[in-house]
Design an enzyme around this catalytic site. Structure first.
Site, PDB file in Angstrom:
ATOM      1  N   PRO A  94      90.672  59.996 -28.684  1.00 11.38           N
ATOM      2  CA  PRO A  94      92.584  60.165 -28.600  1.00 11.38           C
ATOM      3  C   PRO A  94      92.958  60.133 -29.786  1.00 11.38           C
ATOM      4  O   PRO A  94      93.241  58.653 -30.375  1.00 11.38           O
ATOM      5  CB  PRO A  94      92.800  58.870 -27.267  1.00 11.38           C
ATOM      6  CG  PRO A  94      90.698  58.827 -26.802  1.00 11.38           C
ATOM      7  CD  PRO A  94      90.579  58.889 -27.976  1.00 11.38           C
ATOM      8  N   GLU A  95      93.656  60.265 -30.052  1.00  5.19           N
ATOM      9  CA  GLU A  95      95.435  60.387 -30.524  1.00  5.19           C
ATOM     10  C   GLU A  95      96.094  60.515 -29.858  1.00  5.19           C
ATOM     11  O   GLU A  95      96.445  60.612 -29.458  1.00  5.19           O
ATOM     12  CB  GLU A  95      95.149  61.711 -31.670  1.00  5.19           C
ATOM     13  CG  GLU A  95      94.034  61.964 -32.054  1.00  5.19           C
ATOM     14  CD  GLU A  95      93.230  63.809 -33.162  1.00  5.19           C
ATOM     15  OE1 GLU A  95      94.567  63.877 -33.152  1.00  5.19           O
ATOM     16  OE2 GLU A  95      92.653  63.877 -33.312  1.00  5.19           O
ATOM     17  N   HIS A 141      80.256  52.125 -16.538  1.00  4.73           N
ATOM     18  CA  HIS A 141      81.080  51.594 -18.198  1.00  4.73           C
ATOM     19  C   HIS A 141      82.866  51.538 -17.852  1.00  4.73           C
ATOM     20  O   HIS A 141      83.218  50.971 -18.564  1.00  4.73           O
ATOM     21  CB  HIS A 141      80.801  52.863 -18.959  1.00  4.73           C
ATOM     22  CG  HIS A 141      79.706  53.414 -18.953  1.00  4.73           C
ATOM     23  ND1 HIS A 141      78.495  52.931 -19.746  1.00  4.73           N
ATOM     24  CD2 HIS A 141      78.617  55.008 -19.325  1.00  4.73           C
ATOM     25  CE1 HIS A 141      77.835  53.545 -20.200  1.00  4.73           C
ATOM     26  NE2 HIS A 141      77.729  54.299 -19.452  1.00  4.73           N
ATOM     27  N   ARG A 160      81.477  54.241 -25.452  1.00  7.31           N
ATOM     28  CA  ARG A 160      81.507  53.932 -26.961  1.00  7.31           C
ATOM     29  C   ARG A 160      81.744  52.883 -27.292  1.00  7.31           C
ATOM     30  O   ARG A 160      80.981  52.384 -28.202  1.00  7.31           O
ATOM     31  CB  ARG A 160      81.587  55.592 -27.912  1.00  7.31           C
ATOM     32  CG  ARG A 160      81.042  56.652 -27.107  1.00  7.31           C
ATOM     33  CD  ARG A 160      80.538  57.777 -28.249  1.00  7.31           C
ATOM     34  NE  ARG A 160      80.116  57.256 -29.653  1.00  7.31           N
ATOM     35  CZ  ARG A 160      80.380  57.972 -30.906  1.00  7.31           C
ATOM     36  NH1 ARG A 160      81.021  59.505 -31.153  1.00  7.31           N
ATOM     37  NH2 ARG A 160      79.934  57.437 -31.785  1.00  7.31           N
ATOM     38  N   ARG A 183     100.718  58.823 -53.233  1.00  7.30           N
ATOM     39  CA  ARG A 183      99.299  58.637 -52.473  1.00  7.30           C
ATOM     40  C   ARG A 183      98.577  59.148 -53.832  1.00  7.30           C
ATOM     41  O   ARG A 183      98.778  60.973 -53.124  1.00  7.30           O
ATOM     42  CB  ARG A 183      99.640  58.575 -50.992  1.00  7.30           C
ATOM     43  CG  ARG A 183      99.584  57.814 -50.277  1.00  7.30           C
ATOM     44  CD  ARG A 183      99.304  56.584 -49.970  1.00  7.30           C
ATOM     45  NE  ARG A 183      98.295  56.403 -49.661  1.00  7.30           N
ATOM     46  CZ  ARG A 183      97.691  56.138 -48.430  1.00  7.30           C
ATOM     47  NH1 ARG A 183      98.946  55.853 -48.145  1.00  7.30           N
ATOM     48  NH2 ARG A 183      96.957  56.586 -47.261  1.00  7.30           N
TER      49      ARG A 183
END
Ligand SMILES: [Zn+2]
Length: 275
Positions: free
Chosen positions: A2-3, A92, A112, A153
């Site tokens: 998920p972003e 889960h 996961r 950067r």
């Protein structure tokens, strides 16, 4: 994973249901998913009211009464869904939250197990390492901020955007989509972006992420679902991600997939050229 658009979609979905609710019960099925002592976690939450549900980068922040904030990071496959208490637990499922006079439970599930939940004093949230290092939010970053974050950067633009420290919230899908929309090659050194490229990048961040939020995010293999369990639909609008060998929508050149810093990277070799 998920972003920003997926986490924001979840935030909006949760806010409609749980704002103002008071926790009545917390059932922890897998204690190691908590970055807090499980017994203290449950007892501290009891009686707390949800005052706001915010987001910083990919982190959800439940601001609670009593100077407490519940931080949730969904990792790779974390899901927060809303279910009636009688619905059987899916495998889960790690934590279940119940609310006073609430007809619906909030369930955290993570196949996961890279996600986590953490309870922290609200006054300390901004000092948490994972929050303090975040760059500005991409939906509100100014041109000057973006230029300033990239000017020193020397790394390639895609890994720099993935680092969360230049802008936050981007992962593998939206980095590729944003760089395509801005006509920028994923390997161009970040500090070499021209003013025109920076303007296109800023515009692409807003355009792509806004459209993805409106579509409820991207669901691939149903790892991510909205709070009602339904998938997002933005994967149908991807221009490059997942489209290896298919023609570019702009120029017809086959989209190329390769590994960059260990991540699957999709781009159009014709539209996205190194200067
Ligand atoms: Zn193209």
């Amino acid at each position: 994973m998920p972003e920003l658009p997926e986490v924001e979609t979840i935030r909006r979905g949760l806010r409609k249901i749980f704002l103002g609710r008071v926790f009545s019960e917390v059932i922890v099925h897998r204690p190691s998913t908590l970055r807090s002592d499980p017994a203290q976690f449950a007892s501290k939450l009891m009686g707390c009211r949800v005052q706001e549900i915010g987001r910083r980068g990919k982190h959800l922040l439940f601001a609670l009464s009593g100077d407490a904030t519940l931080l949730v990071h969904l990792g790779m496959t974390g899901q927060l869904t809303v279910q009636p208490p009688e619905t059987p637990l899916r495998p889960h499922t790690q934590v279940v939250f119940r609310f006073i006079r609430g007809r619906l439970d909030l369930r955290y599930r993570d196949v996961r197990r890279f996600g986590y939940l953490q309870l922290v004093p609200t006054s300390q949230v901004s000092y948490l390492p994972q929050i303090a290092q975040l760059g500005p939010e991409p939906l509100s970053i100014t041109y000057e901020e973006l230029a300033g974050r990239l000017q020193h950067r020397r790394g390639k633009i895609k890994p720099v955007l993935l680092s969360q420290t230049a802008v936050c919230g981007l992962g593998n899908i939206y980095t590729d989509e944003v760089l395509f929309a801005a006509d920028i090659h994923p390997e161009q050194p970040a500090n070499t972006l021209s003013p025109d490229q920076l303007r296109r990048l800023q515009a692409a961040l807003i355009e792509i992420l806004t459209a993805a939020i409106e579509a409820g995010g991207s669901s691939i293999d149903r790892a991510y679902v909205r709070v009602d369990g339904s998938p997002g639909t933005y994967q149908q609008h991807h221009a490059v991600y997942g489209r290896a060998h298919q023609p570019c929508y702009c120029c017809g050149t086959p989209i190329r997939r390769y590994l960059l810093s260990g991540r699957s990277t999709y781009f159009c070799p014709q539209c996205q050229r190194l200067p």
